[in-house]
Design a protein around this motif. Structure first.
Motif, PDB file in Angstrom:
ATOM      1  N   SER A 325      30.798  73.399  66.633  1.00  0.00           N
ATOM      2  CA  SER A 325      30.921  74.517  67.561  1.00  0.00           C
ATOM      3  C   SER A 325      31.597  75.698  66.880  1.00  0.00           C
ATOM      4  O   SER A 325      32.315  75.542  65.885  1.00  0.00           O
ATOM      5  N   THR A 328      35.851  79.565  67.945  1.00  0.00           N
ATOM      6  CA  THR A 328      36.478  79.970  69.202  1.00  0.00           C
ATOM      7  C   THR A 328      36.509  78.829  70.217  1.00  0.00           C
ATOM      8  O   THR A 328      37.228  78.896  71.210  1.00  0.00           O
ATOM      9  N   ASP A 329      35.720  77.765  69.951  1.00  0.00           N
ATOM     10  CA  ASP A 329      35.642  76.648  70.892  1.00  0.00           C
ATOM     11  C   ASP A 329      35.481  75.326  70.137  1.00  0.00           C
ATOM     12  O   ASP A 329      34.710  74.464  70.528  1.00  0.00           O
ATOM     13  N   GLU A 362      28.687  81.378  69.020  1.00  0.00           N
ATOM     14  CA  GLU A 362      28.919  80.528  70.189  1.00  0.00           C
ATOM     15  C   GLU A 362      27.614  79.983  70.755  1.00  0.00           C
ATOM     16  O   GLU A 362      27.564  78.837  71.206  1.00  0.00           O
TER      17      GLU A 362
END
Length: 400
Positions: A325, A328-329, A362
């Motif tokens: 991923s 950011t995640d 993302e």
């Protein structure tokens, strides 16, 4: 894979009595120094410095390029966590940059937009058999006077306009971890053609010490000098022995893989909803640690990577991975759960990955699966099995 030559070299290292750089000089050239010379020749740089792992190679490279506390380093938002973690380790701030939708490598336009007066380094990472546009990236870095650290851990042996990737920036860094195209079990290497940077790299990986020439037998082949704070990041003789054998085979194995990968490129054109990454025109010879298959959400479903990877693994009888991923995640990138944020609320804000907007990273970070490089050593005609398996998985998902 190991060969009889690997075993011979491992036994020679074992019987030599010298198992690391910190072992007494035996009068023979160490495997570690032999590998350094051979790898530098392979990449086309003047120098190579082996390390205990790829993260160590990144860390000493970042420091050797003058990055320190509070500085900013541009890191792609879709990459292995170690790229950002190495920046954190030296007290700097990873600035996450979005990627190109066709290559999943750092976007030059996004990098330019992310540059501030505090930017001290750009870290392009070549991933999944594709590459950053190094013509545009080096031009951008040159305009701003910012050095470039290439992470080449996915592309050992690839060439950009005839030059090996890793030789285009001020420093190149490679992981030699177990699953890489070139492995030593665990290891890394940093390359450069700058003699001053080479000296810093060498000393930073050996607690500030430098290799000395003409060492008497029985004495340490490292001399202690002031001025550099280093770490114990050296590669062992056993790891170097394994890496040397793999280096002998690397070009030949990459050539075999390319034939099979081009076959899969063609086959995916006939599989609705599945596609390979693009390769920039400058990438004159590719190499892929993992081959990325992009999955159209309209066909395979939203956030489909885990379901497809599991189904493909069953179909093919080997492990297919979901892509990582975006940082950011990413569950492995947790700077706010570490000691790096204790200094101030402002530093915690700077290190918070949620402050970045990475729409491409993302999105693509949930809709790709990765095929291991070892499968591309199979006969090219066997690659049709992958396309057939993708069709079956797609049809199963559609029925559900």
């Amino acid at each position: 894979m190991s060969t009889a030559r690997t075993e011979e070299r491992l036994l020679a290292a074992l019987r030599s009595g010298r198992w690391a750089v910190s072992g007494a000089h035996t009068g023979e050239e160490s495997f570690e120094n032999t590998f350094a010379q051979r790898f530098a020749e392979f990449v086309g740089t003047a120098h190579a410095v082996p390390t205990c792992n790829g993260s160590a190679a990144l860390t000493i490279a970042i420091e050797a390029l003058g990055v320190g506390a509070g500085d900013e380093v541009l890191v792609p938002g879709l990459t292995w966590v170690a790229c950002a973690s190495a920046v954190l380790r030296v007290g700097a701030v990873p600035v996450l940059v979005d990627v190109e939708p066709d290559t999943l490598c750092m976007s030059v336009a996004a990098a330019e937009a992310a540059i501030t007066p505090r930017t001290r380094l750009i870290m392009p990472v070549h991933v999944y058999g594709s590459a950053v546009d190094m013509d545009a990236m080096t031009a951008l870095a040159g305009r701003h006077g910012i050095p470039v650290l290439e992470d080449c851990s996915h592309v050992h042996g690839a060439r950009w306009r005839g030059r090996r990737l890793g030789s285009l920036g001020q420093v190149g860094a490679f992981s030699l971890q177990q699953t890489k195209l070139l492995t030593s079990g665990e290891g890394g290497v940093a390359v450069t053609s700058d003699p001053e940077i080479h000296d810093l790299l060498s000393r930073k990986r050996a607690d500030g010490r430098r290799r000395r020439v003409g060492t008497p037998v029985g004495e340490l082949e490292l001399e202690e000098l002031p001025g550099v704070q280093g770490y114990n990041y050296c590669m062992s003789e056993f790891n170097a022995a394994v890496a040397l054998d793999g280096l002998d085979r690397l070009d030949g194995e990459n050539a075999r893989r390319r034939v099979a990968m081009r076959r899969l490129d063609d086959l995916l054109a006939e599989v609705e909803g599945a596609s390979p990454l693009s390769r920039p025109a400058g990438l004159t010879e590719d190499a892929a640690y993992q081959y990325c298959v992009r999955l159209a959400p309209a066909v395979f479903g939203q956030n489909c990577k885990h379901v497809v990877a599991e189904a493909l693994s069953r179909e093919l009888g080997l492990h297919v991975e979901p892509i990582d991923s975006a940082l950011t995640d990413n569950v492995l990138y947790q700077p706010l759960a570490s000691g790096w944020t204790k200094a101030s609320a402002e530093r915690a804000r700077l290190l918070d990955p949620r402050r970045f907007r990475l729409p491409v990273a993302e999105r693509e970070g949930e809709h790709c699966v990765l095929l291991p490089h070892r499968m591309f050593l199979a006969p090219p005609e066997d690659i049709a099995l992958v396309a057939d398996a993708l069709r079956r998985v797609r049809d199963q998902l559609v029925r559900v």
